[in-house]
Design an enzyme around this catalytic site. Structure first.
Site, PDB file in Angstrom:
ATOM      1  N   CYS A   6       0.910  -1.156  -0.114  1.00 17.04           N
ATOM      2  CA  CYS A   6      -0.078  -0.009   0.017  1.00 17.04           C
ATOM      3  C   CYS A   6       0.773   1.319  -0.114  1.00 17.04           C
ATOM      4  O   CYS A   6       1.811   1.309   0.369  1.00 17.04           O
ATOM      5  CB  CYS A   6      -0.961   0.094   1.087  1.00 17.04           C
ATOM      6  N   ASP A 124      -6.304  -3.292  10.950  1.00 18.20           N
ATOM      7  CA  ASP A 124      -5.372  -2.412  10.915  1.00 18.20           C
ATOM      8  C   ASP A 124      -4.944  -1.975  12.358  1.00 18.20           C
ATOM      9  O   ASP A 124      -5.890  -2.017  13.253  1.00 18.20           O
ATOM     10  CB  ASP A 124      -5.663  -1.409   9.954  1.00 18.20           C
TER      11      ASP A 124
HETATM   12  O1  LIG Z   1      -0.998   5.078   4.518  1.00 16.17           O
HETATM   13  C1  LIG Z   1      -1.477   6.313   4.908  1.00 16.17           C
HETATM   14  O2  LIG Z   1      -1.100   7.307   5.073  1.00 16.17           O
HETATM   15  C2  LIG Z   1      -3.172   6.132   5.098  1.00 16.17           C
HETATM   16  C3  LIG Z   1      -3.765   7.198   5.508  1.00 16.17           C
HETATM   17  C4  LIG Z   1      -5.098   6.894   5.619  1.00 16.17           C
HETATM   18  C5  LIG Z   1      -5.931   6.120   5.440  1.00 16.17           C
HETATM   19  C6  LIG Z   1      -5.285   4.819   5.117  1.00 16.17           C
HETATM   20  C7  LIG Z   1      -3.708   4.797   4.871  1.00 16.17           C
HETATM   21  N1  LIG Z   1      -2.827   3.778   4.833  1.00 16.17           N
HETATM   22  C8  LIG Z   1      -3.645   2.593   4.298  1.00 16.17           C
HETATM   23  C9  LIG Z   1      -2.779   1.664   4.521  1.00 16.17           C
HETATM   24  O3  LIG Z   1      -1.878   1.508   3.851  1.00 16.17           O
HETATM   25  C10 LIG Z   1      -2.568   0.434   5.649  1.00 16.17           C
HETATM   26  O4  LIG Z   1      -3.374   1.102   6.773  1.00 16.17           O
HETATM   27  C11 LIG Z   1      -1.380  -0.150   5.984  1.00 16.17           C
HETATM   28  O5  LIG Z   1      -1.173  -1.503   5.097  1.00 16.17           O
HETATM   29  C12 LIG Z   1      -0.747  -0.413   7.007  1.00 16.17           C
HETATM   30  O6  LIG Z   1       0.128   0.582   7.336  1.00 16.17           O
HETATM   31  P1  LIG Z   1       1.403   0.255   7.992  1.00 16.17           P
HETATM   32  O7  LIG Z   1       1.251   0.080   9.341  1.00 16.17           O
HETATM   33  O8  LIG Z   1       2.023   1.419   7.833  1.00 16.17           O
HETATM   34  O9  LIG Z   1       2.135  -0.936   7.309  1.00 16.17           O
END
Ligand SMILES: O=C(O)c1ccccc1NCC(=O)[C@H](O)[C@H](O)COP(=O)(O)O
Length: 199
Positions: A6, A124
């Site tokens: 993502c 998440d």
């Molecule tokens: O990535 C962002 O900044 C974001 C902002 C608002 C809503 C969703 C967003 N991202 C979604 C994702 O990428 C997932 O939450 C992600 O797979 C998990 O994030 P991480 O803990 O950084 O791997």
């Protein structure tokens, strides 16, 4: 194991994810350091093979905005974060695309994929995209039924352990394959996909 990368924003990272065997690519179209414009997403997804799901990520934008952005971006799925009533998913049914419901594990105790009409459930951390892990083992006694993705603080180093602890249908990562917020590393993307799909 289904693997979604993502927060992509460059052609190099998209190519790395596809070459590594990722099953889905996420593009953030909501407020975030990873935000990309729908027009750029359209360019980035043009060369993505049909079997790879391209996903537009939103957080509590109105349905009309989501619908217009999805059409402009040319993606093949929609991911909604935030507090949505079940009706929010029905409202987007006319797009004819798979819908992903993203929620924090804390709010999703007892949840199953499909409760809100979604095609995929994403569990998440409380702050999406912050790279913060949660206690995946909490789900051990009662994991969701159906297709669900584990996300939140995953990385090439911990994804195997997380899969064993939580037994998800798939995994999703953003921060764990970055060198700094919003900047992906193609080698980390490759390592993550390899580790997640290892048997
Ligand atoms: O990535 C962002 O900044 C974001 C902002 C608002 C809503 C969703 C967003 N991202 C979604 C994702 O990428 C997932 O939450 C992600 O797979 C998990 O994030 P991480 O803990 O950084 O791997």
């Amino acid at each position: 194991m289904f693997v979604k990368i993502c927060g992509l924003s460059t052609a190099v990272d998209v190519a790395a994810a596809v070459a590594a065997g990722a099953d889905a690519l996420g593009f953030v179209l909501t407020e975030s350091p990873r935000r990309v414009e729908p027009g750029l997403v359209r360019e980035l997804v043009a060369a993505v093979p049909e079997e790879v799901l391209t996903v537009a990520v939103f957080r509590e934008e109105p349905a009309a905005y989501v619908r217009a952005a999805v059409r402009a971006a040319g993606v093949r799925a929609v991911q909604l974060h935030g507090n949505h009533p079940a009706g929010a998913f029905a409202e987007l049914a006319d797009l004819g695309l798979p819908l992903v419901r993203a929620t924090s594990a804390a709010k999703a105790a007892g949840a199953d994929c499909g409760d809100f009409g979604e095609d995929l459930l994403l569990l998440d951390a409380p702050v999406p995209g912050a790279g913060e892990p949660w206690d995946w083992a909490e789900l051990g006694a009662r994991p969701p039924a159906g297709k669900w993705l584990l996300a939140g603080g995953l990385s090439p180093a911990n994804v195997r352990e997380a899969i064993v602890a939580a037994n998800p249908w798939g995994v999703d990562v953003s921060s764990g394959v970055e060198v700094r917020r919003g900047v992906k590393d193609p080698d980390l993307i490759t390592e993550f996909v390899r580790a997640a799909k290892a048997r």
